[in-house]
Structures are given as C-alpha cells and as structure tokens.
Design a protein around this motif. Structure first.
Motif, PDB file in Angstrom:
ATOM      1  N   VAL A   1     -27.982 -31.436 134.391  1.00  0.00           N
ATOM      2  CA  VAL A   1     -26.533 -30.027 135.729  1.00  0.00           C
ATOM      3  C   VAL A   1     -25.827 -31.014 136.445  1.00  0.00           C
ATOM      4  N   ALA A   2     -25.184 -32.800 135.985  1.00  0.00           N
ATOM      5  CA  ALA A   2     -24.098 -33.338 136.383  1.00  0.00           C
ATOM      6  C   ALA A   2     -22.994 -33.524 135.300  1.00  0.00           C
ATOM      7  N   HIS A   3     -24.157 -33.680 133.773  1.00  0.00           N
ATOM      8  CA  HIS A   3     -23.106 -33.248 133.025  1.00  0.00           C
ATOM      9  C   HIS A   3     -21.959 -31.945 132.966  1.00  0.00           C
ATOM     10  N   ASP A   4     -22.965 -30.950 132.758  1.00  0.00           N
ATOM     11  CA  ASP A   4     -22.601 -29.540 132.877  1.00  0.00           C
ATOM     12  C   ASP A   4     -21.113 -29.476 133.416  1.00  0.00           C
ATOM     13  N   ARG A   5     -21.908 -29.959 135.298  1.00  0.00           N
ATOM     14  CA  ARG A   5     -20.284 -29.579 135.887  1.00  0.00           C
ATOM     15  C   ARG A   5     -18.788 -30.172 135.841  1.00  0.00           C
ATOM     16  N   LEU A   6     -19.834 -31.450 135.206  1.00  0.00           N
ATOM     17  CA  LEU A   6     -18.165 -32.662 134.976  1.00  0.00           C
ATOM     18  C   LEU A   6     -18.035 -31.841 133.628  1.00  0.00           C
ATOM     19  N   ALA A   7     -18.298 -31.175 132.802  1.00  0.00           N
ATOM     20  CA  ALA A   7     -17.412 -30.636 131.793  1.00  0.00           C
ATOM     21  C   ALA A   7     -16.443 -29.659 131.786  1.00  0.00           C
ATOM     22  N   LEU A   8     -17.107 -28.886 132.837  1.00  0.00           N
ATOM     23  CA  LEU A   8     -16.310 -27.671 133.601  1.00  0.00           C
ATOM     24  C   LEU A   8     -15.338 -28.060 134.382  1.00  0.00           C
ATOM     25  N   ALA A   9     -15.106 -28.996 135.002  1.00  0.00           N
ATOM     26  CA  ALA A   9     -14.365 -29.994 135.319  1.00  0.00           C
ATOM     27  C   ALA A   9     -13.558 -30.684 134.752  1.00  0.00           C
ATOM     28  N   LEU A  10     -13.463 -30.582 133.712  1.00  0.00           N
ATOM     29  CA  LEU A  10     -12.364 -31.719 132.916  1.00  0.00           C
ATOM     30  C   LEU A  10     -11.844 -30.162 131.678  1.00  0.00           C
ATOM     31  N   LEU A  11     -12.668 -29.502 131.253  1.00  0.00           N
ATOM     32  CA  LEU A  11     -11.850 -28.006 131.257  1.00  0.00           C
ATOM     33  C   LEU A  11     -11.409 -27.656 131.781  1.00  0.00           C
ATOM     34  N   GLU A  12     -10.881 -27.405 133.279  1.00  0.00           N
ATOM     35  CA  GLU A  12     -10.641 -27.085 133.949  1.00  0.00           C
ATOM     36  C   GLU A  12      -9.012 -28.099 134.201  1.00  0.00           C
ATOM     37  N   LEU A  13      -9.546 -29.324 133.444  1.00  0.00           N
ATOM     38  CA  LEU A  13      -7.974 -30.066 133.713  1.00  0.00           C
ATOM     39  C   LEU A  13      -7.904 -30.530 132.452  1.00  0.00           C
ATOM     40  N   ASN A  14      -8.602 -29.097 131.565  1.00  0.00           N
ATOM     41  CA  ASN A  14      -7.389 -29.303 129.692  1.00  0.00           C
ATOM     42  C   ASN A  14      -7.940 -30.613 129.046  1.00  0.00           C
ATOM     43  N   ARG A  15      -8.684 -31.115 129.354  1.00  0.00           N
ATOM     44  CA  ARG A  15      -9.343 -32.245 128.896  1.00  0.00           C
ATOM     45  C   ARG A  15     -10.712 -31.915 127.683  1.00  0.00           C
ATOM     46  N   ALA A  16     -10.767 -30.778 127.185  1.00  0.00           N
ATOM     47  CA  ALA A  16     -11.773 -30.917 126.365  1.00  0.00           C
ATOM     48  C   ALA A  16     -12.138 -31.359 125.734  1.00  0.00           C
ATOM     49  N   HIS A  17     -12.130 -32.050 124.880  1.00  0.00           N
ATOM     50  CA  HIS A  17     -12.214 -32.893 123.793  1.00  0.00           C
ATOM     51  C   HIS A  17     -13.181 -34.140 124.577  1.00  0.00           C
ATOM     52  N   GLU A  18     -13.105 -34.713 125.835  1.00  0.00           N
ATOM     53  CA  GLU A  18     -13.356 -34.959 126.601  1.00  0.00           C
ATOM     54  C   GLU A  18     -14.708 -34.904 126.935  1.00  0.00           C
ATOM     55  N   ALA A  19     -14.293 -33.514 127.371  1.00  0.00           N
ATOM     56  CA  ALA A  19     -15.565 -32.172 128.185  1.00  0.00           C
ATOM     57  C   ALA A  19     -16.844 -32.470 127.023  1.00  0.00           C
ATOM     58  N   SER A  20     -16.716 -32.437 125.782  1.00  0.00           N
ATOM     59  CA  SER A  20     -17.245 -32.281 124.214  1.00  0.00           C
ATOM     60  C   SER A  20     -18.503 -33.346 124.821  1.00  0.00           C
ATOM     61  N   GLU A  21     -18.015 -34.321 124.835  1.00  0.00           N
ATOM     62  CA  GLU A  21     -19.929 -35.151 125.193  1.00  0.00           C
ATOM     63  C   GLU A  21     -20.874 -34.799 125.781  1.00  0.00           C
ATOM     64  N   HIS A  22     -19.813 -34.643 127.440  1.00  0.00           N
ATOM     65  CA  HIS A  22     -21.068 -33.993 128.423  1.00  0.00           C
ATOM     66  C   HIS A  22     -21.749 -32.822 128.046  1.00  0.00           C
ATOM     67  N   THR A  23     -21.083 -32.244 127.706  1.00  0.00           N
ATOM     68  CA  THR A  23     -21.863 -30.622 126.987  1.00  0.00           C
ATOM     69  C   THR A  23     -23.178 -30.699 126.888  1.00  0.00           C
ATOM     70  N   GLU A  24     -22.564 -31.844 125.091  1.00  0.00           N
ATOM     71  CA  GLU A  24     -23.944 -32.202 124.704  1.00  0.00           C
ATOM     72  C   GLU A  24     -24.897 -32.827 125.168  1.00  0.00           C
ATOM     73  N   ALA A  25     -24.436 -33.530 125.964  1.00  0.00           N
ATOM     74  CA  ALA A  25     -25.839 -34.345 126.852  1.00  0.00           C
ATOM     75  C   ALA A  25     -26.076 -33.450 127.640  1.00  0.00           C
ATOM     76  N   ALA A  26     -25.955 -32.048 127.869  1.00  0.00           N
ATOM     77  CA  ALA A  26     -26.317 -31.421 129.197  1.00  0.00           C
ATOM     78  C   ALA A  26     -26.672 -30.493 128.781  1.00  0.00           C
ATOM     79  N   VAL A  27     -26.866 -30.436 127.319  1.00  0.00           N
ATOM     80  CA  VAL A  27     -27.969 -29.442 126.497  1.00  0.00           C
ATOM     81  C   VAL A  27     -28.528 -30.101 125.870  1.00  0.00           C
ATOM     82  N   ARG A  28     -29.096 -31.384 125.474  1.00  0.00           N
ATOM     83  CA  ARG A  28     -29.901 -32.026 125.042  1.00  0.00           C
ATOM     84  C   ARG A  28     -30.882 -32.545 126.268  1.00  0.00           C
ATOM     85  N   GLY A  29     -30.348 -32.661 127.353  1.00  0.00           N
ATOM     86  CA  GLY A  29     -30.883 -33.170 128.857  1.00  0.00           C
ATOM     87  C   GLY A  29     -31.788 -32.119 129.635  1.00  0.00           C
ATOM     88  N   GLU A  30     -31.138 -30.613 129.653  1.00  0.00           N
ATOM     89  CA  GLU A  30     -31.492 -29.837 129.945  1.00  0.00           C
ATOM     90  C   GLU A  30     -32.930 -29.148 128.719  1.00  0.00           C
TER      91      GLU A  30
END
Length: 202
Positions: A1-30
């Motif tokens: 959940v933490a990775h997913d929320r961080l990824a959403l925050a990074l998306l809001e800041l237009n930092r999608a490439h940084e968000a990518s590693e967090h979404t992948e980690a979120a999917v694996r973890g969940e």
C-alpha cells in the motif's frame, strides 16, 4: 500500500519514471500478501497501468487497464464507483491513443451513470464531467460541453460551495467553452470568477 501511495504522489508531480519502480513493487507485494483478485492488488495494477501510459507504454497500459476493468466489473458490478473510475481511465488512455470518438463515448457513459446514480452535485459526477467536457472541447463540441458544465457547476456550487477545487477547474473549462463559442464577455466573466476563487483558496 505504501508503494502504491508513493507512486500516486509521484504521478501527481509528473515523475512517472520514478513511480514505475514503486508500482512494480506494489504489485509484487500485494500479490504475495493477498493473491490475485484482491482489491489491493487491483488498486496496485490500476496505478501501474497509469504509470505505463505516462511513461510512453500506452498499448501495454491499455491492455492492463482493460484487464483490471474486467475483473472489477465481475467482482463489483458495472455501476460500482471503482468500476466507473476504471472505465474513465480506459477512456483517457484511448484519447492518448487517438481513439477520440470511442473515448468520448465512454466518458459520456461514465458521466451519465454517475449523474444518474449520485446526482449532478456529487464530486464523482463533477470529476467525470471534467474528463467528458475536455473531450468534447477537444473535438470541437463546445455547445454540449457548455450546457453540461453550466448545469453541474450550479448544482455543485449549491452543495459544495463555489470555491471547491473541482468546481474551480470546471469553471475554467466553462470559460473555454464560452470562448470557443464566440462569447468572449461570458468567457472573461467566468475565468475571472475562477481566478478569484483560486486566490481565495491559495
């Protein structure tokens, strides 16, 4: 959940490439915690589909979003807020892919269902209208965009107050609609009201 929320925050800041590693980690973890089909897994996959689109992988993002939408429809039904949000996400991806008419038709469907289910004043309806109106304006259909914006801004203002951020954004879209329709005086008044609201809020 933490990775997913961080990824959403990074998306809001237009930092999608940084968000990518967090979404992948979120999917694996969940997936490890809950297994396929769990709501947290679906949330993580939804965020990852948005990241894929914003990092230029639109087709892959669309395929993933459509898959999650099918799962949510089966689990929650077609009128569940989560399902409607995913339909709207898929429509936005289709806009990115240049499938304008199909995207606007889907956005209209989501907006009308929200309008019917929770009314014109609800935040979910207003956010759906934002996407639908932007699609209409992009296609040159300014008159229907104006009509829906006028109705929902009036209803939303009575319920939420004119300074609500979503209503301020819709006011800007309404000003644009007036301008495109040749009513520059109405556009100036509407945009001035939106600017005044922004100054009060910020």
């Amino acid at each position: 959940v933490a990775h997913d929320r961080l990824a959403l925050a990074l998306l809001e800041l237009n930092r999608a490439h940084e968000a990518s590693e967090h979404t992948e980690a979120a999917v694996r973890g969940e997936l490890a915690l809950h297994g396929a089909g769990h709501v947290h897994v679906l949330n993580a996959l939804t965020t990852h589909s948005l990241v894929l689109v914003q990092t230029g992988h639109c087709e892959e993002g669309r395929t993933l979003c459509a898959s999650v939408l099918a799962e949510c429809t089966a689990l929650f039904g077609p009128d569940h807020p989560r399902t409607l949000t995913l339909e709207n996400n898929l429509a936005r991806i289709d806009m990115e892919l240049g499938q304008v008419d199909e995207a606007i038709a889907a956005m209209e469907k989501v907006f009308r269902r929200r309008h019917q289910l929770v009314g014109p004043h609800h935040v979910d309806t207003l956010m759906a209208l934002s996407n639908y109106a932007m699609g209409l304006l992009a296609r040159g259909d300014s008159a229907p965009a104006r009509d829906w914006l006028e109705e929902c801004i009036a209803a939303g203002g009575a319920e939420l107050g004119d300074d609500h951020p979503v209503l301020v954004h819709l006011g800007v879209l309404l000003g644009r609609a007036y301008f495109l329709l040749g009513d520059r005086d109405a556009a100036r008044v509407r945009l001035s009201r939106s600017l005044a609201a922004l100054e009060r809020v910020f």
